[in-house]
Every structure is written in C-alpha cells, then in structure tokens.
Motif scaffolding. Structure first.
Motif, short mmCIF file in Angstrom:
data_model
loop_
_atom_site.label_atom_id
_atom_site.label_comp_id
_atom_site.label_asym_id
_atom_site.label_seq_id
_atom_site.Cartn_x
_atom_site.Cartn_y
_atom_site.Cartn_z
N ASP A 111 0.68 -1.21 0.05
CA ASP A 111 -0.06 0.14 -0.03
C ASP A 111 0.98 1.22 0.02
OD1 ASP A 111 -2.42 -1.31 -0.11
OD2 ASP A 111 -2.59 -1.29 2.14
N THR A 112 1.88 1.29 0.87
CA THR A 112 2.82 2.40 0.89
C THR A 112 4.18 2.02 0.53
OG1 THR A 112 2.94 2.03 3.09
CG2 THR A 112 1.41 3.71 2.41
N PRO A 113 4.81 1.78 -0.76
CA PRO A 113 5.91 1.44 -1.08
C PRO A 113 7.00 2.48 -0.63
CG PRO A 113 4.62 1.91 -3.06
CD PRO A 113 3.74 2.18 -1.75
N MET A 114 8.14 2.27 -0.10
CA MET A 114 9.03 3.02 0.27
C MET A 114 10.64 2.31 0.28
SD MET A 114 10.58 2.30 3.35
CE MET A 114 11.07 3.94 3.90
N MET A 115 11.60 3.07 0.07
CA MET A 115 12.91 2.66 0.09
C MET A 115 13.77 3.16 1.15
SD MET A 115 13.89 1.84 -3.93
CE MET A 115 13.92 3.46 -4.24
N THR A 116 14.63 2.64 1.63
CA THR A 116 15.74 3.20 2.52
C THR A 116 17.11 3.26 1.62
OG1 THR A 116 14.59 2.42 4.63
CG2 THR A 116 16.85 3.18 4.80
N VAL A 117 17.68 4.30 1.20
CA VAL A 117 18.78 4.36 0.47
C VAL A 117 19.95 4.91 1.04
CG1 VAL A 117 19.65 5.46 -1.74
CG2 VAL A 117 17.06 4.92 -1.75
N HIS A 118 21.00 3.84 1.32
CA HIS A 118 22.08 4.22 1.83
C HIS A 118 23.18 4.73 0.72
CE1 HIS A 118 21.43 2.82 5.95
NE2 HIS A 118 20.64 2.17 5.47
N LEU A 119 24.06 5.67 1.16
CA LEU A 119 24.98 6.30 0.18
C LEU A 119 26.49 5.92 0.45
CD1 LEU A 119 23.41 9.85 0.18
CD2 LEU A 119 23.03 8.04 -1.36
N GLU A 120 27.23 5.94 -0.57
CA GLU A 120 28.65 5.60 -0.26
C GLU A 120 29.82 6.94 -0.70
OE1 GLU A 120 29.27 2.49 -3.05
OE2 GLU A 120 29.16 3.72 -4.92
N ASP A 121 30.81 6.72 0.18
CA ASP A 121 31.97 7.48 -0.12
C ASP A 121 31.45 8.99 0.25
OD1 ASP A 121 33.42 5.45 -0.63
OD2 ASP A 121 32.95 5.60 -2.84
N GLU A 122 31.67 9.91 -0.57
CA GLU A 122 31.50 11.45 -0.34
C GLU A 122 30.07 11.72 -0.38
OE1 GLU A 122 32.52 11.39 -4.90
OE2 GLU A 122 33.27 10.33 -2.95
N PHE A 123 29.34 10.97 -1.06
CA PHE A 123 27.78 11.11 -1.31
C PHE A 123 27.03 10.92 0.32
CE2 PHE A 123 29.14 9.75 -5.17
CZ PHE A 123 28.43 10.57 -6.21
N ALA A 124 27.91 10.20 1.11
CA ALA A 124 27.29 9.90 2.38
C ALA A 124 27.69 10.95 3.30
CB ALA A 124 27.48 8.42 2.84
N GLU A 125 28.81 11.76 3.03
CA GLU A 125 29.33 12.71 4.14
C GLU A 125 28.90 14.14 3.70
OE1 GLU A 125 33.37 11.74 3.58
OE2 GLU A 125 33.14 9.67 4.40
N ASN A 126 28.77 14.37 2.50
CA ASN A 126 28.59 15.66 1.93
C ASN A 126 27.15 15.88 1.37
OD1 ASN A 126 28.47 17.64 -0.03
ND2 ASN A 126 30.58 17.94 0.27
N ARG A 127 26.71 16.79 2.05
CA ARG A 127 24.96 17.15 1.70
C ARG A 127 24.78 17.46 0.41
NH1 ARG A 127 20.47 18.21 4.57
NH2 ARG A 127 21.15 18.12 6.75
N GLU A 128 25.70 18.32 -0.19
CA GLU A 128 25.51 18.66 -1.71
C GLU A 128 25.54 17.54 -2.43
OE1 GLU A 128 24.70 21.70 -2.42
OE2 GLU A 128 24.75 22.19 -0.28
N ARG A 129 26.56 16.59 -2.25
CA ARG A 129 26.54 15.41 -3.15
C ARG A 129 25.45 14.32 -2.83
NH1 ARG A 129 31.45 14.41 -5.64
NH2 ARG A 129 29.95 13.32 -7.06
N ALA A 130 25.07 14.52 -1.68
CA ALA A 130 23.76 13.72 -1.34
C ALA A 130 22.71 14.28 -2.11
CB ALA A 130 23.54 13.54 0.21
N HIS A 131 22.40 15.29 -2.27
CA HIS A 131 21.19 16.08 -2.92
C HIS A 131 21.49 15.77 -4.35
CE1 HIS A 131 19.81 18.51 0.47
NE2 HIS A 131 18.70 18.23 -0.25
#
Length: 399
Positions: A111-131
């Motif tokens: 009914d409510t599909p969702m995902m938990t997406v983990h990031l790697e390297d600088e994408f996980a540490e830098n907000r701009e890269r995460a965006h």
C-alpha cells in the motif's frame, strides 16, 4: 595453573563437538583471541554445544502449528492503523496488522511502497553530493520547475522556468539556458508539439485551435517526468548514526529498486526496499527470503511484540520461497495447493474444494495435522507418531 595456548589445540576441542560448521568457526575465532586455560576453553566449548543442542527442535515436534500460534497470538494484539515510519515523520508507511497481512499474502504492490537508500563515500558525508543523488531519484515534474499558464486568445501554453530551481535540480550543469533547452526537447518528444523558447520561457500550443486540446496539453504536461524516477514522488534526506558512522540516508515515497541500485552514489549493498517482489526480481529468491524475515520482524518489533522467536518467522519465509518463487500463504498460494482435500476445505471456500475433489475422485491420505483433527484421529506428530505393542506370550514361553 599454567596458561593454555589456545592457538595450538583449540581446533581439536571445537571439531569434536556437534556444532554446525559456521558455529564452529565462530567459536574458534572467538576463543583464539582470548587468554584462557585448558579448563576454561573446555567449559566454554561444552557450554556452547549444550546451548545449541537445547535450542534444536525435538523429533516429531509440530513446528508448523507452534509457529502459527507464535505469530498468530501476538497478531491479535496488533493495531489496524498506519503509523509514521520509525524516525521519519514525513513519510507514512503501513504498519501493524495490515502490513503483516501484506507480507504473508505476498502482495505484488504494498500500500505504501518505500525505500531506504544508503549512500557511499563522499555522497554519504557531503550534503551537496547527497542532494545530487536525491534529484536523480525524485521525480521532477513541470510544476516543480516553474509556473504554467494558458493564453486562450493565442491558444498557447506558457511555461516560465525558475532559474534557481533549475540550477538546484541539475547541480552538474552551470547554464540554466542549457537546461531549458533540454526541457523543451523533452516536451516536444513527449507531447508531439513544436515549442518556441525565449531564455527561460517555453511556449507551445495545439496544431488546430481547440480549447479542449489546449487543456489536454496542460494536463499531459503535468505528467511528464523531466528528471528522476517516475514511481518515486518524494525523497527525504536525513543525517543518521549508522554502523558506518554518521552519514546521510535517503527515504523515498514510492519504489523502483532496480533503477535506484544503478544510480551513482547509491550503496547497493545496504539499500533496501519494502516490496519483496522487487527484491526478488533484482536480487533473487534468497534475498527475498531475508526481506520477508526482516520485514515481519520489524513489523512485530514496532508493535512491541519482539518476543516472537525469529525461527518461526524463518519457517514462514522458507515455506513462501521454497519453490524458488514467492508464494502467498492463502487459498491462491500454499494453503490452496495442499495435497489434503480436507486441509484445503478447512481454510477457505469449503464447498468448492469438496465439489472439485468429488468430481476428480481425489483421495485424502490423512497425513497432516488439520485433516486428522477434522476426522478426530490422533495426529502423527509427537506422541501421536509412536505405537506401543504388547506381545502376547504363552505361560510356557514366559517361564
């Protein structure tokens, strides 16, 4: 008492036990790092073996019935509500009994599909890269990029793009004009119209003057996805403490597991999805089994019912994935495909099962629990599987 050198003879002690190989390796690696005497090592190994043997199921133990009771009884205490996803107040996810039913019914779409997406390297540490990853996942539609208006006199749809929004959602492109050109090309290919562009303004209209066609163009325009994944309507980014340390984690409304795994910056080894069929299609049946176990356990724990033995949930997951695909526990799945006519009839649509069995001349061997309970026979499990016989001997032979 002299110190015992663990690294020399410990392997012999561990190998002499009835432990499975993985547990032997774990015991060995744990004891190898300890400064223990011979007596202490023997006590530990014997203690682990005793615990293991004590947790094994006894022969002829009715594990299916016990598991059904173990899961079913706490299920009566579960709520029928939809709760917020734990820790993410912005995303609603089905929880409680409805979620448990979704899982055992193996619904194609939750009914409510969702995902938990983990990031790697600088994408996980830098907000701009995460965006950057966020904008590659979240579906971007025209109303998020600017204003849309209609000019009935000229029969034109006018799109005024917002420069700041364009640069935010296309962080790797420096020129907003270039982005506007890409958007105009997408509109032309999707709607089959000819566009006119001036800076950040895009205009187009129907081939023939028609108010209905003009409104239809506006409606079709609002459905076009210019960037991201169509099935994912929203992404929430949060900074959390994980096993890898403090990092940014993404939570999505909607899911497209296979596509997300291929996006740059996504850690495919830790990213998860609450749709077990998507996991099955992309990672195989073993991953789907693990997902069923984890999702059911999380659902019970969220309701404070974490005392359910995980082995009972593992048994359910094993049965659902035993054939190499995902089968539901219901009349269209496992319960409806049992060999026993009475067991099938006891579950649902009783008359249909009995009529079909009579038409095809089916015979019930009365091997299972349900059918024996129905006819009043002792079930062939536990003490019911043991036959005691007394041999009658004559008085001469007795002497």
């Amino acid at each position: 008492m002299t110190d015992y050198d663990v690294s020399t003879d410990i392997e012999v002690l561990v190998e002499d036990t009835d432990l499975p190989r993985r547990l032997k390796d774990e015991v060995y690696s744990t004891l190898e790092d300890r400064d223990a005497t011979l007596e202490e090592v023997e006590d530990i190994v014997q203690g682990v073996e005793a615990e293991y043997l004590d947790t094994r199921v006894d022969p002829l133990d009715p594990v299916g019935t016990v598991s059904a009771q173990s899961i079913g009884e706490p299920g009566t205490q579960m709520t029928m509500n939809t709760f917020h996803y734990a820790g993410v107040a912005e995303i609603d996810v089905t929880q409680g009994l409805p979620r448990l039913i979704e899982l055992v019914d193996a619904r194609k779409e939750p009914d409510t599909p969702m995902m938990t997406v983990h990031l790697e390297d600088e994408f996980a540490e830098n907000r701009e890269r995460a965006h950057e990853v966020v904008w590659n996942i979240e579906a971007t539609k025209i109303l998020q990029l600017g204003d849309v208006s209609t000019n009935v006199a000229d029969m034109q749809v006018r799109v005024s793009l917002n420069e700041d929004t364009l640069l935010e959602r296309w962080p790797t492109v420096d020129d907003p004009i270039e982005i506007a050109e890409e958007i105009a090309d997408t509109i032309e290919s999707k709607l089959g119209v000819e566009t006119r562009r001036q800076e950040l303004i895009i205009a187009f209209g129907p081939e023939e003057p028609s108010y209905r066609d003009l409104l239809q163009l506006v409606e079709d325009l609002s459905d076009i996805v210019f960037k991201g994944i169509e099935d994912i309507s929203r992404v929430v980014i949060r900074k959390e403490e994980t096993d890898e340390g403090e990092e940014f984690v993404l939570y999505t409304e909607g899911s497209d597991f296979g596509t997300v795994l291929g996006i740059e910056g996504v850690d495919a080894s830790r990213t998860s999805c609450n749709n077990i069929h998507e996991i099955y299609r992309n990672l195989g049946v073993e991953a789907a089994r693990e997902a069923i176990i984890e999702e059911t356990m999380n659902t019970l724990e969220e309701q404070g019912l974490d005392d359910v033995n995980i082995r009972h949930l593992m048994l359910v997951a094993d049965i659902m994935t035993n054939e190499g695909t995902i089968e539901s526990i219901g009349r269209h799945g496992i319960s409806g495909s049992k060999d026993s006519v009475l067991a099938r009839a006891a579950f649902e649509v009783t008359v249909n099962h009995l009529l079909d069995a009579a038409i095809h001349g089916e015979v019930d061997a009365l091997d299972g629990v349900t059918e024996n309970v129905i006819v009043g026979k002792p079930i062939k499990l536990g003490t019911g599987d043991v036959n005691l016989r007394m041999s009658a001997r004559s008085s001469e032979s007795a002497d």
